[in-house]
Every structure is written in structure tokens, then in C-alpha cells.
Scaffold this motif. Structure first.
Motif, short mmCIF file in Angstrom:
data_model
loop_
_atom_site.label_atom_id
_atom_site.label_comp_id
_atom_site.label_asym_id
_atom_site.label_seq_id
_atom_site.Cartn_x
_atom_site.Cartn_y
_atom_site.Cartn_z
N VAL A 147 -25.32 3.30 22.07
CA VAL A 147 -25.91 2.03 22.53
C VAL A 147 -27.40 2.24 22.78
CG1 VAL A 147 -23.77 1.15 23.54
CG2 VAL A 147 -25.31 2.54 24.93
N GLY A 148 -28.12 1.14 22.93
CA GLY A 148 -29.56 1.22 23.18
C GLY A 148 -29.87 1.76 24.57
N ASP A 149 -31.13 2.19 24.73
CA ASP A 149 -31.57 2.71 26.02
C ASP A 149 -31.42 1.64 27.10
OD1 ASP A 149 -32.27 5.14 24.91
OD2 ASP A 149 -34.34 4.53 24.52
N SER A 150 -31.02 2.06 28.27
CA SER A 150 -30.86 1.16 29.40
C SER A 150 -32.23 0.69 29.91
CB SER A 150 -30.10 1.85 30.53
OG SER A 150 -30.01 1.02 31.67
N LEU A 151 -32.32 -0.57 30.29
CA LEU A 151 -33.54 -1.14 30.87
C LEU A 151 -33.19 -1.77 32.22
CD1 LEU A 151 -34.94 -2.91 27.65
CD2 LEU A 151 -35.66 -0.71 28.59
N PRO A 152 -32.90 -0.94 33.22
CA PRO A 152 -32.39 -1.46 34.49
C PRO A 152 -33.36 -2.35 35.24
CG PRO A 152 -32.94 0.87 34.69
CD PRO A 152 -33.02 0.53 33.23
N MET A 190 -29.12 10.10 22.38
CA MET A 190 -28.78 8.67 22.31
C MET A 190 -27.68 8.35 23.32
SD MET A 190 -27.45 6.47 19.03
CE MET A 190 -29.01 6.74 18.19
N PRO A 191 -27.87 7.30 24.12
CA PRO A 191 -26.84 6.96 25.11
C PRO A 191 -25.53 6.55 24.44
CG PRO A 191 -28.92 5.85 25.59
CD PRO A 191 -29.05 6.43 24.22
N LEU A 192 -24.42 6.89 25.12
CA LEU A 192 -23.09 6.49 24.66
C LEU A 192 -22.44 5.67 25.76
CD1 LEU A 192 -21.83 9.91 23.19
CD2 LEU A 192 -22.95 8.03 21.96
N ASN A 193 -21.64 4.68 25.36
CA ASN A 193 -20.90 3.92 26.36
C ASN A 193 -19.59 4.64 26.68
OD1 ASN A 193 -19.10 3.37 24.28
ND2 ASN A 193 -19.70 1.22 24.06
N ILE A 194 -18.74 4.02 27.48
CA ILE A 194 -17.52 4.71 27.95
C ILE A 194 -16.54 4.97 26.82
CG2 ILE A 194 -17.75 3.81 30.30
CD1 ILE A 194 -15.63 1.72 29.59
N TRP A 195 -16.73 4.32 25.66
CA TRP A 195 -15.86 4.55 24.51
C TRP A 195 -16.50 5.51 23.50
CZ3 TRP A 195 -16.71 -0.52 26.33
CH2 TRP A 195 -15.65 -1.04 27.06
N GLY A 196 -17.64 6.11 23.90
CA GLY A 196 -18.29 7.06 23.03
C GLY A 196 -19.11 6.43 21.93
N GLN A 197 -19.40 5.14 22.07
CA GLN A 197 -20.18 4.45 21.04
C GLN A 197 -21.67 4.51 21.39
OE1 GLN A 197 -17.98 0.84 21.83
NE2 GLN A 197 -17.19 0.80 19.72
#
Length: 238
Positions: A10-15, A1-8
Motif C-alpha cells: 500500500v502507499g505511504d501513510s500520511l497521518p 514498501m508498507p504492507l497492510n494486514i493481508w500482506g498487500q
């Protein structure tokens, strides 16, 4: 599972995601039926088709009451034909060249790639035939294959057992009940939610195509394999 810069999490990126096109009034062609944009001029034929039922029970879970006569139905149809959301279609039987039902795309959200099928009103002339399945498949193909939507929803009164069975037969996944979601016809509606998402669609689409093939029906129009059985087969057909 992806994590943001705060370690939370988040959903999969859809660039590469872009808002999807809005559905248009157009004809969708099938082997058994075709979908054409709803028009006021279709009122007499549709009124006749809906009048083939033995009673008015098929109106119970629709948002409108049964029309008193063809003139009232024509006015009702004219209002529906003028809207873009819901975007209504008429089901035309390719054999008889007559209108036999209606359905619509609605709650269309292009920026999220989400839409719902609703206002489904199939006449007795569509019963025990492939038309109802193909009509739904044609709209699904339009949503997923042509417009590139990510999510296709089905919602109904939680007490509408025939609609719930139809959603499950067509491959929609049950998501739960929204309690006291609506008031219609002077009564409460708890709404059952179902959906198909784009990752599920290729396998479902293969099952629909196999089920709708003329080879799947005997000389009396009976199905050789059920849609559910075909859906349980692996993507390779085994």
C-alpha cells in the motif's frame, strides 16, 4: 514498501494530511512581473498585447477561437474572470505596467492537494524575457509554499511542441499521453501529462531563484546560465 494486514503493498501513510486551502483571487508579486486576478477591465490592454503577434497561430491550442474584435474579447474575458476553477490571473509587466498575458490554476482538488496550471496565453511582449518564467514560478510558489499542495500538473495537446518544451524546461516530469482524451475545436486531442511533486519543489525553487536573479542577466538581457544548467547543480550549489 508498507504492507497492510493481508500482506498487500500500500502507499505511504500520511497521518497528518489535511485538505489544502482553495486558491484565492490575490496578487502575487515578482521582480519582473506580478500576477493579478483577471478582470473584464483588462480586456483592451490584453487585446492589444495579443494583437502584437504576426498571426493567430498562438490561438491554435487554446480552447477558444481568436476573438473578432475587442468587444468579443471583452465578453470572452468577462466569462473567464467569473470562474473560480479555472482561476485566471493576468501577467502584468512591472516595467511597462501593462498586461502581457494570462494563465490559470485549474482542476483544483484541495482534498488531494492537486492542481493544474492551464489556459496559458503569453503575448509576444513576453518573448525573450524573464517574465514568462517568473509568472510560472509565482504560481508554483503559491501552490507549494503558501497552500501546501502535493502535486502541480501541466497538460497540453500532445502535438503542441512549444508547450511540451516549456514544461520540460521548467522542470516538469513527463508522465505519458492520454489518448483521445478530449474533443475541442472539432478535432481530437491526445493529452500529454507532466507534473511536479512537493519533494521535487525545493531543488527546483532554488534553480528558479538563481535563474531569475538580475545577476543572471547581462546588459542586453541575455541569460548567463540556463535554467536547465542551474537545475543540474546540486542542492548545495556545487
Amino acid at each position: 514498501m508498507p504492507l497492510n494486514i493481508w500482506g498487500q503493498p500500500v502507499g505511504d501513510s500520511l497521518p497528518d494530511w489535511q485538505p489544502r486551502p482553495t486558491p484565492q483571487r490575490r496578487t502575487l508579486e515578482g521582480n519582473w512581473c506580478r500576477l493579478i486576478p483577471l478582470q473584464q477591465e483588462q480586456a483592451p490592454g490584453l487585446y492589444h498585447a495579443f494583437s502584437q503577434a504576426s498571426d493567430d497561430s498562438h490561438w491554435t491550442w487554446l480552447p477558444m477561437e481568436p476573438p473578432r474584435d475587442v468587444d468579443a474579447f471583452t465578453r470572452q474575458l468577462a466569462q473567464a474572470a467569473a470562474t473560480d476553477d479555472p482561476l485566471h490571473f493576468t501577467v502584468m509587466d512591472n516595467a511597462s505596467q501593462r498586461p502581457v498575458g494570462t494563465l490559470a490554476l485549474m482542476r483544483i482538488v484541495p482534498q488531494h492537494g492537486v492542481m493544474e496550471v492551464g489556459h496559458v496565453h503569453f503575448s509576444a511582449l513576453m518573448q525573450r524575457s524573464p517574465l514568462s518564467t517568473e509568472a510560472h514560478w509565482l504560481l508554483m510558489q503559491y501552490a507549494f509554499n503558501e497552500l501546501g499542495y502535493r502535486r502541480y500538473e501541466w497538460k497540453c495537446d500532445s502535438l503542441n511542441a512549444p508547450s511540451r518544451r516549456a514544461a520540460q524546461r521548467l522542470g516538469f516530469q513527463y508522465e505519458g499521453v492520454f489518448r483521445q482524451a478530449l474533443v475541442y475545436k472539432g478535432r481530437n486531442r491526445d493529452t500529454a501529462w507532466y507534473s511536479i511533486i512537493d519533494s521535487e519543489w525545493p531543488h527546483l525553487n532554488t534553480a528558479f531563484q538563481r535563474w531569475l536573479s538580475p545577476a543572471n542577466f547581462d546588459g542586453q538581457g541575455g541569460q548567463r546560465q540556463t535554467l536547465e544548467a542551474l537545475r543540474q547543480r546540486s542542492p548545495t550549489g556545487r
